[in-house]
Design a protein around this motif. Structure first.
Motif, mmCIF file in Angstrom:
data_model
loop_
_atom_site.group_PDB
_atom_site.id
_atom_site.type_symbol
_atom_site.label_atom_id
_atom_site.label_comp_id
_atom_site.label_asym_id
_atom_site.label_seq_id
_atom_site.Cartn_x
_atom_site.Cartn_y
_atom_site.Cartn_z
ATOM 1 N N PRO A 1 96.504 78.289 56.237
ATOM 2 C CA PRO A 1 95.785 79.542 56.005
ATOM 3 C C PRO A 1 96.475 80.430 54.977
ATOM 4 O O PRO A 1 97.683 80.363 54.765
ATOM 5 N N LEU A 2 95.649 81.250 54.333
ATOM 6 C CA LEU A 2 96.149 82.397 53.583
ATOM 7 C C LEU A 2 96.347 83.545 54.570
ATOM 8 O O LEU A 2 95.566 83.710 55.503
ATOM 9 N N TRP A 3 97.375 84.368 54.325
ATOM 10 C CA TRP A 3 97.712 85.430 55.270
ATOM 11 C C TRP A 3 97.520 86.800 54.629
ATOM 12 O O TRP A 3 97.827 86.997 53.448
ATOM 13 N N THR A 4 97.029 87.752 55.422
ATOM 14 C CA THR A 4 96.840 89.128 54.969
ATOM 15 C C THR A 4 97.619 90.068 55.871
ATOM 16 O O THR A 4 97.532 89.982 57.103
ATOM 17 N N CYS A 5 98.376 90.952 55.263
ATOM 18 C CA CYS A 5 99.132 91.955 56.016
ATOM 19 C C CYS A 5 98.162 92.966 56.619
ATOM 20 O O CYS A 5 97.339 93.555 55.900
ATOM 21 N N GLU A 6 98.262 93.186 57.922
ATOM 22 C CA GLU A 6 97.347 94.108 58.593
ATOM 23 C C GLU A 6 97.603 95.564 58.226
ATOM 24 O O GLU A 6 96.703 96.394 58.355
ATOM 25 N N GLN A 7 98.796 95.883 57.736
ATOM 26 C CA GLN A 7 99.105 97.276 57.461
ATOM 27 C C GLN A 7 98.698 97.712 56.059
ATOM 28 O O GLN A 7 98.230 98.829 55.871
ATOM 29 N N CYS A 8 98.882 96.828 55.056
ATOM 30 C CA CYS A 8 98.563 97.237 53.684
ATOM 31 C C CYS A 8 97.437 96.429 53.064
ATOM 32 O O CYS A 8 96.922 96.813 52.011
ATOM 33 N N PRO B 1 102.846 82.662 59.128
ATOM 34 C CA PRO B 1 102.835 83.855 58.278
ATOM 35 C C PRO B 1 104.223 84.186 57.762
ATOM 36 O O PRO B 1 105.233 83.767 58.344
ATOM 37 N N PRO B 2 104.312 84.947 56.676
ATOM 38 C CA PRO B 2 105.621 85.350 56.159
ATOM 39 C C PRO B 2 106.404 86.155 57.192
ATOM 40 O O PRO B 2 105.843 86.711 58.147
ATOM 41 N N SER B 3 107.704 86.237 56.987
ATOM 42 C CA SER B 3 108.536 86.991 57.933
ATOM 43 C C SER B 3 108.386 88.495 57.755
ATOM 44 O O SER B 3 108.609 89.265 58.700
ATOM 45 N N SER B 4 108.011 88.923 56.551
ATOM 46 C CA SER B 4 107.865 90.356 56.298
ATOM 47 C C SER B 4 106.963 90.568 55.095
ATOM 48 O O SER B 4 106.685 89.636 54.327
ATOM 49 N N CYS B 5 106.496 91.794 54.934
ATOM 50 C CA CYS B 5 105.687 92.181 53.784
ATOM 51 C C CYS B 5 106.512 93.119 52.919
ATOM 52 O O CYS B 5 106.840 94.234 53.350
ATOM 53 N N PRO B 6 106.886 92.731 51.701
ATOM 54 C CA PRO B 6 107.723 93.591 50.872
ATOM 55 C C PRO B 6 107.056 94.910 50.507
ATOM 56 O O PRO B 6 107.747 95.921 50.324
ATOM 57 N N ILE B 7 105.733 94.921 50.420
ATOM 58 C CA ILE B 7 105.052 96.180 50.109
ATOM 59 C C ILE B 7 105.207 97.170 51.255
ATOM 60 O O ILE B 7 105.449 98.369 51.045
ATOM 61 N N CYS B 8 105.111 96.688 52.495
ATOM 62 C CA CYS B 8 105.267 97.585 53.641
ATOM 63 C C CYS B 8 106.724 97.940 53.910
ATOM 64 O O CYS B 8 107.006 99.005 54.482
ATOM 65 N N GLU B 9 107.646 97.066 53.519
ATOM 66 C CA GLU B 9 109.069 97.365 53.676
ATOM 67 C C GLU B 9 109.533 98.428 52.685
ATOM 68 O O GLU B 9 110.553 99.089 52.905
ATOM 69 N N ASP B 10 108.811 98.626 51.609
ATOM 70 C CA ASP B 10 109.145 99.620 50.597
ATOM 71 C C ASP B 10 108.975 101.029 51.157
ATOM 72 O O ASP B 10 108.121 101.262 52.024
ATOM 73 N N LYS C 1 103.846 98.792 65.701
ATOM 74 C CA LYS C 1 103.933 97.694 66.665
ATOM 75 C C LYS C 1 104.651 96.477 66.088
ATOM 76 O O LYS C 1 104.799 95.463 66.774
ATOM 77 N N GLY C 2 105.086 96.587 64.832
ATOM 78 C CA GLY C 2 105.743 95.471 64.172
ATOM 79 C C GLY C 2 104.834 94.812 63.151
ATOM 80 O O GLY C 2 103.617 95.015 63.150
ATOM 81 N N GLN C 3 105.451 94.024 62.286
ATOM 82 C CA GLN C 3 104.686 93.338 61.255
ATOM 83 C C GLN C 3 103.629 92.429 61.880
ATOM 84 O O GLN C 3 103.922 91.659 62.786
ATOM 85 N N ALA C 4 102.397 92.532 61.383
ATOM 86 C CA ALA C 4 101.289 91.757 61.936
ATOM 87 C C ALA C 4 100.468 91.163 60.799
ATOM 88 O O ALA C 4 100.356 91.743 59.717
ATOM 89 N N TRP C 5 99.875 90.013 61.066
ATOM 90 C CA TRP C 5 99.141 89.268 60.045
ATOM 91 C C TRP C 5 97.801 88.787 60.577
ATOM 92 O O TRP C 5 97.639 88.564 61.777
ATOM 93 N N LEU C 6 96.847 88.621 59.666
ATOM 94 C CA LEU C 6 95.598 87.943 59.953
ATOM 95 C C LEU C 6 95.411 86.826 58.925
ATOM 96 O O LEU C 6 95.717 87.018 57.741
ATOM 97 N N SER C 7 94.913 85.675 59.370
ATOM 98 C CA SER C 7 94.502 84.674 58.403
ATOM 99 C C SER C 7 93.254 85.173 57.682
ATOM 100 O O SER C 7 92.562 86.088 58.161
ATOM 101 N N ARG C 8 92.945 84.571 56.539
ATOM 102 C CA ARG C 8 91.740 84.984 55.820
ATOM 103 C C ARG C 8 90.500 84.793 56.689
ATOM 104 O O ARG C 8 89.624 85.669 56.733
ATOM 105 N N ASP C 9 90.435 83.685 57.412
ATOM 106 C CA ASP C 9 89.292 83.456 58.301
ATOM 107 C C ASP C 9 89.265 84.458 59.444
ATOM 108 O O ASP C 9 88.205 84.956 59.831
ATOM 109 N N GLY C 10 90.440 84.777 59.986
ATOM 110 C CA GLY C 10 90.504 85.755 61.064
ATOM 111 C C GLY C 10 90.061 87.135 60.610
ATOM 112 O O GLY C 10 89.382 87.864 61.345
ATOM 113 N N LEU C 11 90.434 87.497 59.370
ATOM 114 C CA LEU C 11 90.009 88.785 58.824
ATOM 115 C C LEU C 11 88.489 88.824 58.681
ATOM 116 O O LEU C 11 87.844 89.822 59.034
ATOM 117 N N ALA C 12 87.905 87.733 58.199
ATOM 118 C CA ALA C 12 86.451 87.679 58.013
ATOM 119 C C ALA C 12 85.710 87.730 59.347
ATOM 120 O O ALA C 12 84.569 88.215 59.403
#
Length: 268
Positions: free
Chosen positions: A2-9, A19-28, A36-47
């Motif tokens: 899957p492709l992963w999307t950061c739930e926060q940004c 999923p990646p261990s962290s999102c550099p954009i959100c860590e900035d 609640k901590g770093q969270a991810w959705l797959s592209r299909d899950g987002l849809a």
């Protein structure tokens, strides 16, 4: 995988088994990690959880996720010869939305104001024959899903067409960009600012920040540079980053007044 999307940004990341261990954009420091901590959705899950809607926003077609997701911005479609230019992006490219954009002439290009709005640019580009994605090269380090059609332009301006000009203002990010649409507002000109210049809730002014969620202001020099970048442009309307966050008329005067007000407010 899957492709992963950061739930926060809303940034999209490459295909990986996990999923990646962290999102550099959100860590900035300009953004933040979900409480609640770093969270991810797959592209299909987002849809499955969200859908793309489109509607008119002061004469331009906008696209956004419903219910709102991540930062919640909407993309805008700027009509131009040979198709539309998508201004900023959203985290999902759904088939029905792609079909609607095709009915409007398709995408000739995508232009992005800054890294918080990169979203699913690779998916949108691929859907339209690898349409070029213009983002400023000073911000290229923030691309979370590299793609062959990304054009990291340099300098203070980049012309897409006779009517569409990208202008680097800096401030929020080093490469932070605004779009000038010469034909906008019935020929009086329009400025699409993302949140490089944030349209305020009164919709009669704009403001400026290094980080909006963490309340870090820009200094006077940075704001003056943004003002200097747009000063030569003719525009009567400003489009912000969210539904309805626009200044419909007399926007150039509103921008100039806002710059003076901001600098006075942060001065000793």
């Amino acid at each position: 995988m899957p492709l992963w999307t950061c739930e926060q940004c809303g940034a999209q990341f490459p295909e990986t088994a996990a999923p990646p261990s962290s999102c550099p954009i959100c860590e900035d420091e300009r953004q933040y990690v979900n409480w609640k901590g770093q969270a991810w959705l797959s592209r299909d899950g987002l849809a499955q959880r969200h859908r793309l809607i489109w509607r008119d926003d002061l004469g331009l077609v906008g696209l956004a996720l419903e219910p709102s997701f991540a930062i919640g911005q909407r993309a805008l479609l700027v009509p131009d010869r040979g198709g539309c230019v998508m201004w900023d992006c959203v985290p999902l490219a759904a088939p029905e939305a792609i079909a609607h954009v095709r009915s409007l002439g398709g995408l000739k290009a995508i232009a992005i104001s800054h890294p918080h709005y990169y979203g699913a640019v690779a998916d949108w580009s691929a859907a339209f024959g690898d349409a070029p994605v213009y983002l400023h090269g000073d911000d290229a380090q923030w691309v979370t899903r590299p793609y062959s059609s990304i054009v990291p332009w340099q300098g203070d301006s980049h012309r897409i067409s006779d009517d569409i000009l990208l202008v680097r203002g800096g401030g929020h990010f080093s490469g932070a960009t605004m779009l000038h649409w010469r034909k906008g507002a019935d020929g009086r000109g329009a400025l699409l600012t993302g949140d490089i210049a944030m349209v305020a809730m009164d919709r009669r002014s704009v403001s400026f920040m290094y980080s909006y969620p963490n309340y870090i202001p820009l200094n006077a020099s940075a704001v003056r540079r943004i003002a200097h970048a747009v000063e030569p442009l003719a525009y009567d309307r400003i489009y912000g980053a969210w539904w309805g966050k626009n200044i419909a008329t007399d926007a150039k005067s509103a921008f100039d007044r806002s710059v003076a007000r901001y600098i006075a407010a942060i001065s000793d």
